[in-house]
Enzyme design. Structure first.
Site, short mmCIF file in Angstrom:
data_model
loop_
_atom_site.label_atom_id
_atom_site.label_comp_id
_atom_site.label_asym_id
_atom_site.label_seq_id
_atom_site.Cartn_x
_atom_site.Cartn_y
_atom_site.Cartn_z
N ASP A 42 0.93 -1.18 0.12
CA ASP A 42 -0.02 0.11 0.01
C ASP A 42 0.99 1.39 0.03
O ASP A 42 0.53 2.55 0.49
CB ASP A 42 -0.80 0.01 1.20
CG ASP A 42 -1.84 -1.22 1.37
OD1 ASP A 42 -2.48 -1.53 0.12
OD2 ASP A 42 -1.94 -1.86 2.41
N LYS A 45 2.64 2.23 -5.06
CA LYS A 45 3.42 1.74 -6.17
C LYS A 45 2.59 2.04 -7.75
O LYS A 45 3.12 2.12 -8.36
CB LYS A 45 3.57 0.13 -6.08
CG LYS A 45 4.52 -0.10 -4.88
CD LYS A 45 4.90 -1.67 -4.79
CE LYS A 45 3.42 -2.36 -4.38
NZ LYS A 45 2.95 -2.11 -2.94
N GLY A 69 -4.46 -4.07 -4.78
CA GLY A 69 -5.23 -2.84 -5.49
C GLY A 69 -4.17 -1.83 -5.55
O GLY A 69 -3.74 -1.31 -4.76
N HIS A 70 -4.05 -1.28 -6.94
CA HIS A 70 -3.45 0.02 -7.30
C HIS A 70 -4.23 0.98 -7.45
O HIS A 70 -4.86 0.91 -8.69
CB HIS A 70 -2.16 -0.47 -8.21
CG HIS A 70 -1.22 -1.30 -7.77
ND1 HIS A 70 -0.21 -2.05 -8.66
CD2 HIS A 70 -0.57 -1.82 -6.65
CE1 HIS A 70 0.64 -2.68 -7.99
NE2 HIS A 70 0.38 -2.76 -6.77
N GLN A 253 2.07 -6.11 -3.00
CA GLN A 253 2.25 -6.08 -1.37
C GLN A 253 3.64 -5.41 -1.48
O GLN A 253 4.05 -4.49 -2.02
CB GLN A 253 2.13 -7.47 -1.07
CG GLN A 253 0.78 -8.03 -0.98
CD GLN A 253 0.29 -8.60 -2.23
OE1 GLN A 253 1.11 -9.44 -2.80
NE2 GLN A 253 -0.82 -8.58 -2.56
#
Length: 469
Positions: A42, A45, A69-70, A253
């Site tokens: 988180d 990235k 999730g990005h 991650q």
């Protein structure tokens, strides 16, 4: 006979030609950079990959599943990516989902459909490895049952079947994308797997059985939709390098969630460190040029597990609200804490980080003083070691140093020189303590709220903000 579409086009002389071109080690080989999370994930990235892809030709995701999730915000418009790499938001960039990723075909196709609706060019720009492992409904069943079983230490998973899919992969009983496209093999695999998993889940968790026929119909339909995306992506990536194209390898991650090097057992099921970029894509480690570590200006963690610098109470809640620290995919609130330099140094060692990107600097704009964890004590003695056991973190006492805050907004600042003096000193302190250079600073969620350091831009071939305008 192999049923993978286009098999003949990606085998034979072409493979040996690529191997020959790469073995020559000429100067035409493209640039490469690995993006890794230097904390517990988180770190932002997605945005950083999006910024870097202004000059990189290919983005390749190498680990994780649709639990990661990005979030990317472009001119105020939000995109939440789960399986699809961040490069998809640039039409001139090729996006690759590598063999190290586990893929839920239904989740992938749903994400693709939403991107098409948003006007994103997906077809012809996005490819999936034929060697990637497939997540099936029984993986979710097993994870839900296991996570909720009495006496089980809760890891805090998303219950999307990621871990059980990797278990099957390592147990050599998994289904790969190439197998998904083989109708006869798919039916046999689902029937056998459901028979076994239903018995186990019923015996251990009293779960209701899954319908193998229904699963086969659903996933054989999905397989037909998936066909245009499937490639031998190891060949695709190595060929791109041989042609002089540049590649960003996108991790999921963070370092402290790595299956080998993280806070085990409170970790993910894959290699989220830089070494995973080679095994998760089929590009040799000798082709990796640069490792870029992403860290927030403070720390967060989702789910259970050790967190030495965690803030409990009002201060932690204030950071959570100011940083909007809620999962992009799950919406789960993140735990918050001060920057942990011993962990950053550890992440630098494990990954070989030469450049750091510091995100969410603006979240600290209101503070007059910023505590930073600069070291650990165990039983009253200072230590350089990060514990191997999760229980070892219970003995850690953080050593803090208070840095002066800048109490000034940074969201509109676009140059290092424009930052308040105390913010520049905060960056210099991080560099000194970690041994890595700060190459980029994020001062807000939007693509444009980014400060790029000149030397970093030069090394990676990036344009200056002025040139982009």
């Amino acid at each position: 006979m192999c049923a993978t579409p286009g098999w003949a086009s990606v085998c034979g002389p072409a493979v040996f030609q690529v191997e020959f071109e790469l073995s020559r080690g000429g100067t035409s080989r493209g640039r490469t950079a690995v993006i890794v999370g230097a904390q517990w994930g988180d770190e932002g990235k997605g945005k950083i990959v999006d910024v870097l892809t202004q000059t990189f030709s290919v983005v390749a995701r190498y680990a994780g599943g649709h639990n990661a999730g990005h979030t990317v915000i472009i001119n105020g418009k939000k995109f939440i990516l789960q399986l699809v790499p961040g490069g998809i938001l640039r039409p001139e960039c090729t996006s690759v989902v590598g063999n190290g990723v586990v893929i839920d075909p239904l989740a992938f196709l749903k994400e693709v459909a939403s991107l098409r609706v948003a006007g994103v060019k997906v077809d012809g720009n996005l490819f999936v490895s034929n060697r990637a492992q497939v997540i099936l409904p029984y993986h979710r069943m097993m994870e839900l049952g296991s996570e909720n079983a009495p006496g089980r230490v809760k890891i805090g998973t998303t219950s999307r079947g990621i871990g059980p899919s990797y278990e099957d992969k390592m147990g050599r009983r998994g289904l790969r994308v190439a197998d998904l496209l083989d109708t006869h093999l798919l039916r046999t695999h689902i029937e056998n797997a459901c028979r076994e998993k239903n018995m186990i889940a019923h015996a251990l968790f009293n779960s209701d059985p899954l319908d193998a026929d229904k699963m086969f119909r659903e996933y054989s339909d999905a397989a037909r939709e998936l066909v245009p995306f499937v490639r031998d992506t190891a060949l695709l990536l190595n060929r791109a390098l041989a042609e002089g194209k540049s590649i960003v390898f996108e991790g999921a991650q963070g370092t402290m969630l790595d299956i080998d090097h993280g806070t085990y057992p409170f970790v993910t099921s894959s290699s989220s460190t830089s070494g995973g970029a080679a095994t998760g894509t089929g590009v040799p480690p000798t082709s990796i040029d640069t490792v870029i570590g992403i860290t927030k200006a403070y720390c967060t963690r989702v789910g259970s597990g050790p967190f030495p610098s965690e803030l409990l109470g009002a201060e932690g809640e204030d950071l959570r609200k100011r940083g909007n620290e809620f999962g992009a995919v799950t919406g789960r609130p993140r735990r918050t804490g001060w920057l942990d330099l011993p962990l950053l140094r550890y992440a630098g060692m494990i990954n070989g980080i030469s450049w750091l990107v510091v995100t969410k600097l603006d979240v600290l704009d209101h503070l007059t003083e910023i505590p930073v964890c600069v070291g650990y004590k165990v039983d009253g003695k200072e230590t350089d070691e990060v514990p191997a056991q999760a229980c070892g973190y219970d003995k850690i006492e953080c050593i803090y140093r208070n840095m002066p805050g800048w109490v000034s907004p940074t969201q509109a600042i676009r140059t290092v020189e424009g930052l308040p003096k105390a913010a520049r000193e905060y960056m210099a302190f991080i560099e000194k303590e970690t041994g890595a250079q700060v190459g980029m600073i994020s001062t807000g969620p939007d693509r444009e709220q980014t400060i790029l350091v000149d030397e970093f831009m030069h090394r990676l071939g990036l344009e200056s903000p002025a040139a982009r305008d």
